[in-house]
Design an enzyme around this catalytic site. Structure first.
Site, PDB file in Angstrom:
ATOM      1  N   ASP A 205       0.828  -1.208   0.000  1.00  0.00           N
ATOM      2  CA  ASP A 205       0.000   0.000   0.000  1.00  0.00           C
ATOM      3  C   ASP A 205       0.862   1.259   0.000  1.00  0.00           C
ATOM      4  O   ASP A 205       1.432   1.636   1.031  1.00  0.00           O
ATOM      5  CB  ASP A 205      -0.923  -0.006   1.218  1.00  0.00           C
ATOM      6  CG  ASP A 205      -1.955   1.110   1.175  1.00  0.00           C
ATOM      7  OD1 ASP A 205      -2.006   1.827   0.172  1.00  0.00           O
ATOM      8  OD2 ASP A 205      -2.713   1.257   2.154  1.00  0.00           O
ATOM      9  N   ASP A 410      -1.850   5.063  -5.889  1.00  0.00           N
ATOM     10  CA  ASP A 410      -2.162   4.329  -4.663  1.00  0.00           C
ATOM     11  C   ASP A 410      -2.314   2.842  -4.960  1.00  0.00           C
ATOM     12  O   ASP A 410      -3.348   2.394  -5.459  1.00  0.00           O
ATOM     13  CB  ASP A 410      -3.449   4.876  -4.043  1.00  0.00           C
ATOM     14  CG  ASP A 410      -3.805   4.178  -2.743  1.00  0.00           C
ATOM     15  OD1 ASP A 410      -2.919   3.520  -2.166  1.00  0.00           O
ATOM     16  OD2 ASP A 410      -4.964   4.290  -2.307  1.00  0.00           O
TER      17      ASP A 410
END
Length: 556
Positions: A205, A410
């Site tokens: 992440d 992201d």
């Protein structure tokens, strides 16, 4: 022998000119040798060369003069012009391209690395099981401090951006990645923590600051993961005076009487994780057999809420890769193990997979498109696109945005999110260009699915859809910095055989004015996050095998 008579007064005498290009080796590597290139030309190509004074008293043969005239034939003049043009283009590239500037800036760093033993640490990205969360989005990372004496949750506060030192770095960690966008979403890798080292599967992440592992501290709310919960000992708990704890909580929340560093993270999908900071050994295994170990600070998460509690989908937590000081790349860089550079490459192949690297050995020196990371109140990877197009049609941006839109890369988002206005215009453009597709409201795979008037088995069969492109300004005068998302990177075939749109409306996650580029659109690209030079780069790749790239091509 008498010297030749001087030319008559007033008669123009053609002059010979010479150009010599000398390329010297690096000062600390003289064994590489040097290169010398030389050629001559006359200021009067149409005129014959003047007779040359014979050397050592020997007469000049007539054939020599004829050879000199042939040397300045139109073909040779054209060839020299091409060489000079190529040299000019190469010089322009060397002095003005972002790749060359990086290369020149890294010359001393590369020389230092060659004197040391470079280690590469390989970590794969793994696929998730089908029972995993189908849609999970990690946007802004909000952290909060929980005081031990009140036992409650306090207001969230942003983590500060920390700059980690990278002096004396000589390692690169390469992690294989597995996973898929549909039906599970997310990609994860494996790390080893503790003594003896134990494996943990963590979601990759770039939108999270803190790495956390589900923890028996004891655990209040933990989902069933693939490995036993991490169990900390008392000496592994991070005290509040630790610098990373103060970065995490903020100086205003410093608690001198507390014995541990508490935190709380709230994600954009309304899920949250609460825990305490711990410090333990992280082990990285190099491709050459070497090992690296560091004191790694991470979250010992004992209370998960929302989708995090339902099931971590074959994972034990989250791997934080933002630019924050507490993220994994920054911690490795602060220990001098790597440069604060990392990247990931997610393959388009069925079944997912790919790799991730920590360090700069696998960051290409050329062939990349780069754009600057914009500073913000958080540690996310913000950039700014000048315009967005679907095919040749520009999708308008609100006037107050200055005809530009913020973009966040992201890897913690399964899908790509668009601002409301761009999303609505995109849907209208798709309906206009693909009239043979009828919306099927009974298909709940994604918010928008279409049924085609022909059987769809592969996305390559869908020719009516056009690429979505994000334009980040000009690279040179004629080359734009464009991130192109092909239809294969934003469409998904559902179990019903429909074509579903993997581009969602950002207002659903309170990001109505920002583009969030998620995993569905990151496939088939090598993406590099350079925290040292504050830039993001990308290049098309099949993501099957990482390759080190050394040296610098003179002509591109």
């Amino acid at each position: 022998m008498a010297p030749p008579a001087p030319p008559p007064a007033g008669e123009h005498q053609p002059q010979l000119h010479g150009v010599v290009i000398i390329t010297l080796p690096p000062p600390d590597q003289p064994s590489k040798g040097k290169t010398i290139t030389a050629f001559t030309y006359s200021d009067d190509p149409g005129a014959p060369l003047p007779p040359q004074e014979p050397a050592m008293g020997y007469p000049v043969a007539p054939g020599a003069r004829r050879r000199s005239r042939r040397a300045l034939s139109p073909r040779r003049v054209a060839a020299m012009a091409l060489v000079l043009g190529a040299l000019a283009v190469a010089a322009y590239y060397c002095f003005y391209s972002d790749v060359a500037v990086q290369f020149l800036g890294m010359e001393q760093e590369e020389a230092q690395k060659e004197r040391n033993e470079t280690r590469s640490f390989l970590l794969p990205l793994y696929p998730k099981a089908r029972q995993g969360r189908a849609l999970r989005e990690f946007g802004d990372v909000k952290l909060a401090a929980k005081r031990v004496d009140d036992g409650g949750r306090t207001a969230a506060n942003k983590m500060k951006v920390g700059k980690a030192a990278a002096a004396g770095t000589n390692s690169t960690a390469l992690l294989p990645i597995k996973g898929n966008v549909f039906p599970d979403g997310q990609y994860y890798t494996s790390i080893f923590v503790g003594n003896p080292p134990r494996p943990y599967f963590l979601d990759v992440d770039t939108g999270s600051d803190l790495t956390w592992i589900q923890c028996d501290a004891p655990c209040t709310n933990c989902a069933k993961g693939p490995h036993p919960l991490y169990k900390p000992t008392k000496e592994k708990i991070v005290p509040p005076r630790d610098s990373l704890c103060q970065e995490l909580q903020g100086e205003q929340n410093y608690c001198e009487t507390c014995k541990q560093c508490d935190y709380e993270i709230e994600y954009a999908d309304q899920s949250s994780s609460m825990g305490v900071l711990a410090k333990d050994d992280m082990h990285l295994i190099a491709t050459n057999g070497g090992r690296e170990k560091l004191d790694f600070v991470f979250g010992c998460a004992y209370d998960q809420q929302g989708q995090l509690l339902s099931s971590p989908a074959k994972t034990d937590g989250i791997l934080g890769l933002s630019s924050a000081a507490i993220s994994l790349p920054s911690q490795l860089a602060s220990h001098g193990i790597i440069s604060n550079i990392f990247g990931h490459c997610i393959t388009r192949q069925q079944g997912g997979g790919g790799y991730m690297f920590l360090g700069d050995d696998y960051a290409p020196r050329w062939g990349m498109t780069w754009t600057s990371i914009r500073s913000g109140t958080d540690n996310l990877y913000h950039t700014e696109a000048n315009n967005v197009k679907y095919g040749d049609q520009q999708l308008s941006v609100h006037e107050k945005a200055g005809n530009s839109v913020q973009v966040i890369f992201d890897s913690g988002s399964s899908y790509t999110y668009l601002p409301n206005e761009i999303y609505e215009n995109l849907i209208a453009a798709i309906k206009y260009s693909a009239p043979g597709f009828v919306q099927d409201n009974s298909d709940r795979t994604l918010p928008l699915c279409w049924k085609a008037d022909f059987p769809v088995r592969y996305l390559e069969d869908v020719k009516q859809f056009k690429p979505l492109s994000l334009h980040f300004g000009k690279k040179w005068l004629f080359m734009s910095k464009t991130f192109t998302i092909s239809p294969e990177d934003f469409l998904i075939i559902s179990d019903k055989g429909n074509v579903c749109l993997g581009l969602l409306n950002g207002t659903e996650i309170n990001h109505g004015s920002t583009i969030i580029v998620g995993d569905v659109s990151l496939r088939g690209k090598l993406v590099v996050y350079d925290n040292q030079r504050r830039q993001i780069g990308w290049a098309n790749s099949d993501c099957t095998k990482p390759q080190t790239q050394k040296g610098f091509p003179f002509f591109l």
